[in-house]
Design an enzyme around this catalytic site. Structure first.
Site, PDB file in Angstrom:
ATOM      1  N   HIS A  32       9.117  14.356 -21.354  1.00 19.04           N
ATOM      2  CA  HIS A  32      10.372  14.992 -21.736  1.00 19.04           C
ATOM      3  C   HIS A  32      10.142  16.384 -22.319  1.00 19.04           C
ATOM      4  O   HIS A  32       9.554  16.529 -23.393  1.00 19.04           O
ATOM      5  CB  HIS A  32      11.098  14.115 -22.747  1.00 19.04           C
ATOM      6  CG  HIS A  32      12.561  14.408 -22.865  1.00 19.04           C
ATOM      7  ND1 HIS A  32      13.375  13.783 -23.775  1.00 19.04           N
ATOM      8  CD2 HIS A  32      13.370  15.258 -22.180  1.00 19.04           C
ATOM      9  CE1 HIS A  32      14.616  14.221 -23.643  1.00 19.04           C
ATOM     10  NE2 HIS A  32      14.634  15.132 -22.690  1.00 19.04           N
TER      11      HIS A  32
ATOM     12  N   TYR B  30      17.887  11.109 -27.478  1.00 15.73           N
ATOM     13  CA  TYR B  30      19.342  11.063 -27.475  1.00 15.73           C
ATOM     14  C   TYR B  30      19.857  10.187 -28.611  1.00 15.73           C
ATOM     15  O   TYR B  30      19.915   8.960 -28.510  1.00 15.73           O
ATOM     16  CB  TYR B  30      19.866  10.532 -26.141  1.00 15.73           C
ATOM     17  CG  TYR B  30      19.404  11.302 -24.920  1.00 15.73           C
ATOM     18  CD1 TYR B  30      19.029  12.642 -24.996  1.00 15.73           C
ATOM     19  CD2 TYR B  30      19.350  10.693 -23.667  1.00 15.73           C
ATOM     20  CE1 TYR B  30      18.605  13.344 -23.886  1.00 15.73           C
ATOM     21  CE2 TYR B  30      18.935  11.391 -22.541  1.00 15.73           C
ATOM     22  CZ  TYR B  30      18.560  12.712 -22.663  1.00 15.73           C
ATOM     23  OH  TYR B  30      18.144  13.403 -21.549  1.00 15.73           O
TER      24      TYR B  30
END
Length: 334
Positions: free
Chosen positions: A140, A55
């Protein structure tokens, strides 16, 4: 705010703050607004915060860590993710990141689910967060890396958990099928499923949710608005679904859901937040926020009382199947 405890791991508030927007997802967010988003979430009772190196190439972690710096560490839970290792890339620093975040491309993301890659990734996350530990670590998006993620990836996380470095481990993905395989084959504690346990997509119900319930694995539901279609009281004609323009059929389905919600005095986003928590395997719903107003709105939507009559109406035409083991009264949620 109510909490739910993992069978093995920390306690999570039923609402978590997803920090992708703090990494300038799609557009810029100021440091002031990022701090406000975390502060307002905290004031609303949120104590679970989720982030990732992906992010904003670490910006989300840095901002989240700064926003939480003055909070008592024992009072909140932080999760981050591994699998995308941030590697300095000075040759591209003059360009904008091409990963969906409005930040300079000072680093590149290298897929790495090796033991060394995971340890290096976690060390970098701790530095950016300014913490000596995180509570939960997810693999992830290992969609194209099943073999490495399900062997060295999981094994490394389990080793860290057994050493007491982290409290709980799992995987976070935009699909349910591979998460079910992690639950079936691995010693994970929690999984994060994005967009697959929503009012419009119940694919997590087929296998993942019952399997997680059977194995005592917690499920965190993310992307419950399917990236926008369920985020407004009435779905707009230009709404997105899973980050692409929504089809006319999907907009019509969302409109039918909104009609039913209005008949029962609730909004479509309120129902979208309440729906995942009706399944006993779900321990938290993670919602993103870019500023204080959005954090307060998230908490208000969680607090809204959604009558059973709405779920009965939605189940009758088959719009939203009833969840197995659902309590008869949403107020009975543990």
């Amino acid at each position: 705010m109510r909490t739910r405890t993992l069978t093995r791991g920390p306690e999570l508030t039923e609402l978590g703050l997803g920090a992708a927007q703090l990494g300038n997802l799609a557009r810029e967010t100021s440091d002031t607004d990022a701090q406000g988003a975390v502060d307002a979430a905290w004031d609303s009772g949120v104590r679970y915060f989720d982030t990732a190196p992906h992010y904003g190439l670490g910006l989300s972690e840095r901002r989240l860590g700064a926003a939480l710096a003055r909070r008592p560490r024992a009072e909140y839970t932080v999760s981050t993710k591994v699998g995308r290792l941030l590697v300095p890339s000075p040759g591209t620093a003059h360009r904008q990141d091409d990963g969906g975040f409005v930040v300079p491309a000072t680093h590149r993301r290298d897929w790495d689910f090796s033991r060394d890659g995971i340890l290096r990734s976690l060390e970098g996350s701790l530095t950016r967060l300014g913490l000596d530990h995180v509570d939960v670590v997810y693999l992830h998006d290992p969609d194209d890396h099943w073999h490495e993620a399900s062997t060295t990836g999981v094994d490394t996380l389990v080793e860290l958990r057994d050493q007491g470095v982290v409290k709980a481990v799992g995987a976070g993905m935009n699909q349910a099928a591979m998460l079910a395989e992690f639950v079936r084959r691995s010693d994970v504690d929690v999984v994060m499923v994005a967009g697959r346990h929503t009012l419009l997509d119940q694919s997590a119900r087929d296998e993942l949710l019952p399997l997680a319930q059977e194995r005592g694995v917690g499920v965190v539901a993310a992307a419950v608005y399917n990236s926008g279609l369920l985020a407004a009281d009435r779905p707009p004609s230009d709404a997105t679904y899973d980050y692409l323009p929504a089809s006319g059929e999907l907009i019509a389905r969302a409109g039918a859901l909104a009609d039913a919600c209005e008949r029962h005095g609730v909004t479509l986003p309120e129902a979208a937040v309440a729906y995942p928590l009706r399944h006993p395997a779900v321990v938290s719903v993670v919602l993103g926020a870019r500023d204080a107003r959005q954090s307060r709105t998230n908490a208000e939507r969680l607090a809204a009382r959604v009558p059973d009559a709405l779920w009965a109406e939605l189940a009758d035409p088959g719009l939203v199947p009833a969840a197995p083991g659902t309590p008869s009264d949403p107020g009975e949620r543990s």
